[in-house]
Write a protein that holds these residues in place. Structure first.
Motif, PDB file in Angstrom:
ATOM      1  N   VAL A 186       0.855  -1.178   0.000  1.00 13.04           N
ATOM      2  CA  VAL A 186       0.000   0.000   0.000  1.00 13.04           C
ATOM      3  C   VAL A 186       0.900   1.239   0.000  1.00 13.04           C
ATOM      4  O   VAL A 186       1.949   1.257   0.650  1.00 13.04           O
ATOM      5  N   GLY A 187       0.516   2.249  -0.747  1.00 11.73           N
ATOM      6  CA  GLY A 187       1.287   3.485  -0.809  1.00 11.73           C
ATOM      7  C   GLY A 187       0.486   4.665  -0.255  1.00 11.73           C
ATOM      8  O   GLY A 187      -0.672   4.833  -0.616  1.00 11.73           O
ATOM      9  N   VAL A 188       1.122   5.433   0.609  1.00 14.78           N
ATOM     10  CA  VAL A 188       0.464   6.615   1.205  1.00 14.78           C
ATOM     11  C   VAL A 188       1.153   7.871   0.684  1.00 14.78           C
ATOM     12  O   VAL A 188       2.284   7.850   0.188  1.00 14.78           O
ATOM     13  N   ALA A 189       0.427   8.945   0.823  1.00 10.16           N
ATOM     14  CA  ALA A 189       0.933  10.217   0.280  1.00 10.16           C
ATOM     15  C   ALA A 189       2.102  10.728   1.129  1.00 10.16           C
ATOM     16  O   ALA A 189       2.223  10.437   2.332  1.00 10.16           O
ATOM     17  N   TYR A 190       2.957  11.459   0.445  1.00 10.40           N
ATOM     18  CA  TYR A 190       4.049  12.100   1.178  1.00 10.40           C
ATOM     19  C   TYR A 190       3.465  13.056   2.207  1.00 10.40           C
ATOM     20  O   TYR A 190       2.475  13.747   1.951  1.00 10.40           O
ATOM     21  N   GLY A 191       4.070  13.099   3.362  1.00 14.62           N
ATOM     22  CA  GLY A 191       3.603  13.928   4.438  1.00 14.62           C
ATOM     23  C   GLY A 191       2.698  13.224   5.410  1.00 14.62           C
ATOM     24  O   GLY A 191       2.280  13.818   6.413  1.00 14.62           O
ATOM     25  N   SER A 192       2.359  11.934   5.156  1.00 11.35           N
ATOM     26  CA  SER A 192       1.514  11.156   6.067  1.00 11.35           C
ATOM     27  C   SER A 192       2.311  10.764   7.296  1.00 11.35           C
ATOM     28  O   SER A 192       3.545  10.639   7.259  1.00 11.35           O
ATOM     29  N   ALA A 206      -1.927   7.197  -1.724  1.00 14.25           N
ATOM     30  CA  ALA A 206      -1.395   7.964  -2.849  1.00 14.25           C
ATOM     31  C   ALA A 206      -1.714   7.284  -4.155  1.00 14.25           C
ATOM     32  O   ALA A 206      -1.951   6.086  -4.233  1.00 14.25           O
ATOM     33  N   PHE A 207      -1.702   8.119  -5.157  1.00 18.27           N
ATOM     34  CA  PHE A 207      -1.871   7.592  -6.516  1.00 18.27           C
ATOM     35  C   PHE A 207      -0.836   8.312  -7.378  1.00 18.27           C
ATOM     36  O   PHE A 207      -0.311   9.377  -7.009  1.00 18.27           O
ATOM     37  N   PRO A 208      -0.505   7.817  -8.518  1.00 21.81           N
ATOM     38  CA  PRO A 208       0.553   8.444  -9.333  1.00 21.81           C
ATOM     39  C   PRO A 208       0.190   9.877  -9.718  1.00 21.81           C
ATOM     40  O   PRO A 208      -0.930  10.146 -10.156  1.00 21.81           O
ATOM     41  N   GLN A 209       1.122  10.769  -9.489  1.00 20.11           N
ATOM     42  CA  GLN A 209       0.941  12.179  -9.844  1.00 20.11           C
ATOM     43  C   GLN A 209       2.095  12.636 -10.727  1.00 20.11           C
ATOM     44  O   GLN A 209       3.232  12.196 -10.538  1.00 20.11           O
ATOM     45  N   VAL A 210       1.764  13.597 -11.628  1.00 22.28           N
ATOM     46  CA  VAL A 210       2.786  14.170 -12.531  1.00 22.28           C
ATOM     47  C   VAL A 210       2.629  15.693 -12.497  1.00 22.28           C
ATOM     48  O   VAL A 210       1.538  16.215 -12.788  1.00 22.28           O
ATOM     49  N   ASP A 211       3.661  16.398 -12.086  1.00 24.65           N
ATOM     50  CA  ASP A 211       3.652  17.868 -12.089  1.00 24.65           C
ATOM     51  C   ASP A 211       4.216  18.369 -13.416  1.00 24.65           C
ATOM     52  O   ASP A 211       5.346  18.022 -13.783  1.00 24.65           O
ATOM     53  N   VAL A 212       3.441  19.197 -14.058  1.00 28.48           N
ATOM     54  CA  VAL A 212       3.853  19.760 -15.370  1.00 28.48           C
ATOM     55  C   VAL A 212       4.145  21.247 -15.190  1.00 28.48           C
ATOM     56  O   VAL A 212       3.269  22.018 -14.750  1.00 28.48           O
ATOM     57  N   HIS A 213       5.345  21.712 -15.459  1.00 27.03           N
ATOM     58  CA  HIS A 213       5.754  23.123 -15.378  1.00 27.03           C
ATOM     59  C   HIS A 213       5.911  23.660 -16.793  1.00 27.03           C
ATOM     60  O   HIS A 213       6.685  23.109 -17.573  1.00 27.03           O
ATOM     61  N   LEU A 214       5.179  24.763 -17.109  1.00 21.83           N
ATOM     62  CA  LEU A 214       5.239  25.386 -18.440  1.00 21.83           C
ATOM     63  C   LEU A 214       6.171  26.594 -18.393  1.00 21.83           C
ATOM     64  O   LEU A 214       6.005  27.488 -17.549  1.00 21.83           O
ATOM     65  N   ASP A 221       9.902   1.567   0.500  1.00 13.91           N
ATOM     66  CA  ASP A 221      10.626   2.472  -0.406  1.00 13.91           C
ATOM     67  C   ASP A 221       9.923   3.837  -0.417  1.00 13.91           C
ATOM     68  O   ASP A 221       8.758   3.952  -0.049  1.00 13.91           O
ATOM     69  N   PHE A 222      10.693   4.803  -0.885  1.00 15.13           N
ATOM     70  CA  PHE A 222      10.134   6.112  -1.221  1.00 15.13           C
ATOM     71  C   PHE A 222       9.817   6.083  -2.708  1.00 15.13           C
ATOM     72  O   PHE A 222      10.721   6.113  -3.549  1.00 15.13           O
ATOM     73  N   GLY A 223       8.568   6.003  -3.000  1.00 14.32           N
ATOM     74  CA  GLY A 223       8.189   5.913  -4.397  1.00 14.32           C
ATOM     75  C   GLY A 223       8.131   7.260  -5.057  1.00 14.32           C
ATOM     76  O   GLY A 223       8.372   8.309  -4.449  1.00 14.32           O
ATOM     77  N   ASP A 224       7.848   7.208  -6.333  1.00 15.11           N
ATOM     78  CA  ASP A 224       7.748   8.450  -7.096  1.00 15.11           C
ATOM     79  C   ASP A 224       6.593   9.308  -6.588  1.00 15.11           C
ATOM     80  O   ASP A 224       6.685  10.541  -6.561  1.00 15.11           O
ATOM     81  N   SER A 225       5.507   8.630  -6.206  1.00 12.53           N
ATOM     82  CA  SER A 225       4.326   9.396  -5.798  1.00 12.53           C
ATOM     83  C   SER A 225       3.847   9.010  -4.411  1.00 12.53           C
ATOM     84  O   SER A 225       2.809   9.512  -3.953  1.00 12.53           O
ATOM     85  N   SER A 226       4.490   8.056  -3.749  1.00  5.83           N
ATOM     86  CA  SER A 226       3.971   7.569  -2.471  1.00  5.83           C
ATOM     87  C   SER A 226       5.087   6.979  -1.633  1.00  5.83           C
ATOM     88  O   SER A 226       6.180   6.676  -2.145  1.00  5.83           O
TER      89      SER A 226
END
Length: 843
Positions: free
Chosen positions: A744-750, A823-831, A781-786
């Motif tokens: 199970v993956g939890v959000a960063y900051g939990s 957590a679920f996979p998140q992608v930050d897009v910077h323009l 592990d520290f995952g990409d999103s969780s």
């Protein structure tokens, strides 16, 4: 001390006295006794008494032998007259064989007389043989007796005159004379009895040969009378001829039922009755036991006023209970007729015929009664009454015809008239029975097969009745009677075979195990012993029905022996020799092996190995190996009874070896692999395995392949060689427990400690999660999103999928309650936008 000393003295005195007695005994045995003047003058009293007793015994024996010798001499003339009577009988009946016009009835009477004489000869031989054996017993020791007495007399006469006793010498001489007289009498009796025994054996051989010839002529005469065709009108002389035959029947009836006839037939009846007396007592006891067993059933029938539903099993019991004593009487008469070496009396044949007729009609009427019972009767009341009247008519015809055959078998006119009346009545019955075909209940609702069977039975009745009348009118009266009797026997055989087979089918269904039932339910439902008995009963019923039909149509012993001879005839194929009966025996042996293997599996699993502490896989391996042994023994027994000897088996095994080397090597490989699986047990029945990513449970390890069942209830058949040579994961090889992991993956900051505590609480709240080993949580592990956590816990292999599902549901529920975000996979897009350079005026 004084008492002990006195005891020692007494013991020493006793030992001394015993030693002196033994020494005197030894000296007495090794040295001759000293001469005693008193003993030399007179014999001891015991010796005189012994000689006197011997003289008295020998005198009585000599007197008895003299009386027996006189009786033997006096009976010599009677014995000679009896031998002359036997020779005269032999000569008369031998001349009768030379005549070809003698009827079968006269030949049967001659055969009975000859066989009665043979019985008398057998009894005389037994008496003479017994007397001869007694004489030989006396003769066997008389030579030694004479030698002992003469030696003792010589010893007395050779001594000095001082030691002689005149009385003793005279007594010994008288004893020797008596023994010599006894020897002479015994030799004379031995010669008389030996001569008589030789004469009786000679006469027995002559009469036995004559009896065989008479029996052959009786068969020829019966066959001639059976196939002879009457060209004229059977009633000779019209009504006057009938009146003469009736008067002849009346005269014979008065003579047959007179005291003189019974006195003449009495000794012959008693001689044969003694031979079946033991069988009769046994049958009476069995009948009494059977009636006691059926008494409760009969009472239940009376209470219920018939059957609640007409089942075949109840019908068989009902018919058997109703005809028990009549069946016993018929069986006793049959044993009586088959006993001995002589033809039965006409009186016994008459009674036996009546017993059979009443027994068969009793069965048919009881079957009709059973067919009318129940909610859906199988027979209409009108048809049932018709069949009962037909049975009564058969009884009347049987009584009249059997009486005529008993009293006047040559009364052809009366026999023809009786047969004709019966055949007309049978034809009327067939027409009425056929007319009632339109009255079948629920004809429109009945199945087409049921209606077809009933119509076929009606057609068969018509054909039988019309065919018998046509044969009678064509002049083949005996063939017409044989036609009716054979079809009647066939009807009774079909009735009993159908009822018994249906009853066995009902019992088989009652003891049949439901495949979907559990072990406890199956054990309560079925019994392999009953299943084996029912199967054997069905096989025996089929064989018995074939034999019964052959006998019913006159096959008899000759047809059966010819059939068995054909089955035992050897057939040669190259160097192999086999018989059809051998293959039948082999099939029976394999069938019995199959039943024994099934019963052994049931008993071994549920009686022997239950509670042994062995695992299910180990029990299955032991049972399978023992089943292989049972089959190996059964196959060897089948090959043996099929007629394959050692050389033939070597040829067969050589052919099998060649087949293994070419086309059967894969099968043999799988077979050996199956043995390895059973002995090494890398997988067992009940194990949960994984093959090529498929989870399944091992259900059965067979000779060639193993059957596994996936969790989707699909059966996979995997060759045993693949399970040995390929990689197989056995999740329950040593232990049924296995560890599962839920990620199970939890959000960063939990709050990670709250996550850990919650996951452990989830594991503790699931009942089927094992407490030992304890569940634990791994921060993976520290995952990409969780932040990835693993909950590791132990459970049983049988329900790990369900436990994982329950764990996931609980995690989702508690995380929602405590505000922990999954957590679920998140992608930050910077323009990033680029500003174009300012333009110039020049440009």
């Amino acid at each position: 001390m004084t008492t002990r000393h006195n005891a020692r003295r007494c013991l020493a005195a006793a030992v001394l006295v015993l030693a002196l007695v033994m020494l005197s005994a030894v000296r007495g045995n090794t040295q001759p006794p000293a001469a005693d003047p008193v003993a030399d003058k007179a014999p001891p009293a015991s010796l005189a008494a012994s000689i006197a007793a011997s003289l008295a015994s020998e005198e009585r024996l000599v007197e008895a032998l003299q009386a027996e010798k006189r009786q033997a001499d006096q009976s010599a003339s009677v014995f000679a007259d009896r031998l002359d009577a036997y020779r005269t009988q032999h000569a008369v009946y031998a001349n009768m064989l030379a005549l070809h016009t003698v009827s079968a009835t006269d030949l049967e009477a001659a055969g009975r007389h000859v066989q009665s004489s043979l019985v008398e000869i057998h009894e005389q031989q037994a008496r003479v043989r017994k007397n001869l054996e007694t004489v030989e017993q006396y003769r066997s020791g008389i030579k030694d007796q004479v030698a002992v007495n003469q030696a003792y007399l010589a010893e007395l006469t050779a001594g000095s005159s001082k030691g002689k006793d005149a009385g003793t010498v005279e007594a010994i001489q008288r004893l020797i004379d008596l023994v010599n007289r006894k020897q002479a009498l015994l030799e004379g009796l031995h010669q008389i009895y030996a001569t008589r025994l030789t004469d009786l054996k000679t006469m027995e051989g002559m009469l036995t040969a004559l009896s065989g010839k008479l029996e052959g002529r009786v068969q020829e005469a019966r066959k001639r009378d059976f196939f002879s065709r009457s060209t004229g009108f059977p009633i000779q002389g019209g009504w006057e001829g009938l009146r003469q035959e009736m008067s002849q029947v009346a005269d014979v009836a008065r003579s047959r039922f007179s005291v003189t006839y019974l006195v003449e037939e009495g000794p012959l009846l008693w001689r044969s009755l003694r031979q079946v007396l033991a069988y009769g007592v046994l049958l009476v006891l069995l009948a009494a036991m059977g009636m006691a067993r059926l008494a409760a059933f009969q009472r239940r029938i009376d209470q219920e006023k018939a059957f609640a539903s007409c089942t075949a099993f109840q019908a068989v019991l009902y018919m058997f209970s109703r005809s028990m004593w009549l069946l016993l009487i018929t069986a006793l008469l049959f044993l009586y007729m088959q006993a001995g070496d002589y033809l039965p009396s006409p009186l016994i044949v008459f009674i036996f015929s009546l017993a059979r007729i009443f027994l068969v009609t009793r069965w048919v009427m009881d079957a009709v009664d059973c067919a009318q019972k129940g909610e859906k009767p199988l027979a209409l009341p009108a048809r049932a009454r018709l069949v009962r009247r037909a049975c009564q008519g058969v009884r009347l015809f049987g009584v009249v015809y059997a009486t005529l055959l008993f009293l006047a078998p040559e009364a052809g006119g009366l026999l023809f008239l009786t047969r004709l009346l019966f055949e007309i009545g049978a034809l009327v019955f067939a027409l009425v029975f056929w007319r009632g075909r339109k009255q079948i209940p629920d004809r429109e609702a009945a199945s087409a097969a049921s209606v077809k069977h009933r119509l076929s039975f009606g057609w068969a009745v018509n054909v039988v009745c019309v065919g018998g009348l046509a044969l009678e009118l064509a002049g083949h009266g005996p063939i017409a009677l044989y036609w009716y009797i054979s079809w009647g026997r066939t009807l009774v055989i079909a009735l009993w075979v159908g009822l018994v087979y249906a009853a066995l089918g009902e019992l088989r269904r009652a003891y049949q195990v439901d495949p979907a039932a559990s072990n406890e339910t199956a054990e309560a439902q079925g019994s392999p012993v009953w299943w084996i008995l029912i199967r054997l009963g069905q096989a025996a019923l089929v064989a018995a029905s074939v034999v019964a039909l052959i006998v019913a149509w006159g096959g008899g012993q000759d047809a059966l022996m010819a059939m068995f001879g054909l089955l035992h005839h050897p057939y040669e194929v190259g160097t192999l020799s086999f018989r059809i009966i051998g293959f039948i025996y082999a099939v029976v042996a394999l069938f019995i092996t199959h039943m024994i293997a099934g019963a052994w599996r049931y008993l071994f699993e549920r009686r022997v190995l239950r509670g042994s502490g062995m695992t299910q896989g180990a029990q299955e391996s032991v049972v399978t190996i023992t089943i292989y042994i049972v089959w190996a023994v059964g196959i060897l027994a089948a090959l043996h009874v099929a007629g394959f000897n050692t050389t033939s088996l070597a040829v067969v095994l050589g052919a099998i070896g060649i087949g293994l080397g070419f086309g059967l090597q894969n099968i043999f490989n799988n077979f050996v692999s199956g043995l390895i699986l059973l002995f090494e047990r890398p997988i067992q029945v009940g194990d949960d395995i994984e093959v090529d990513g498929t989870w399944a449970t091992v259900k059965k390890i067979n000779v060639r392949a193993t059957i596994v069942q996936t969790y989707d209830n699909a059966s996979l058949i995997i060759p045993n060689a693949e399970l040995i040579s390929n990689r197989v994961i056995n999740w329950s090889f040593q232990d049924k427990r296995l560890r599962r992991k839920v990620a199970v993956g939890v959000a960063y900051g939990s709050d990670v400690e709250l996550v850990r505590t919650t996951l452990l609480e989830v594991a503790a709240g699931i009942p089927r999660v094992l407490k030992t080993p304890k569940p634990d949580v791994v921060f993976k592990d520290f995952g990409d999103s969780s932040l990835v956590f693993l909950l590791r816990f132990w459970t049983h292999v049988a329900y790990f999928y369900a436990v994982e599902t329950e764990v996931r549901f609980a995690i989702d529920r508690l995380f929602r309650e405590r505000g922990i975000t999954i957590a679920f996979p998140q992608v930050d897009v910077h323009l990033h936008s680029e500003t174009p350079p300012p333009s110039t005026d020049d440009e």
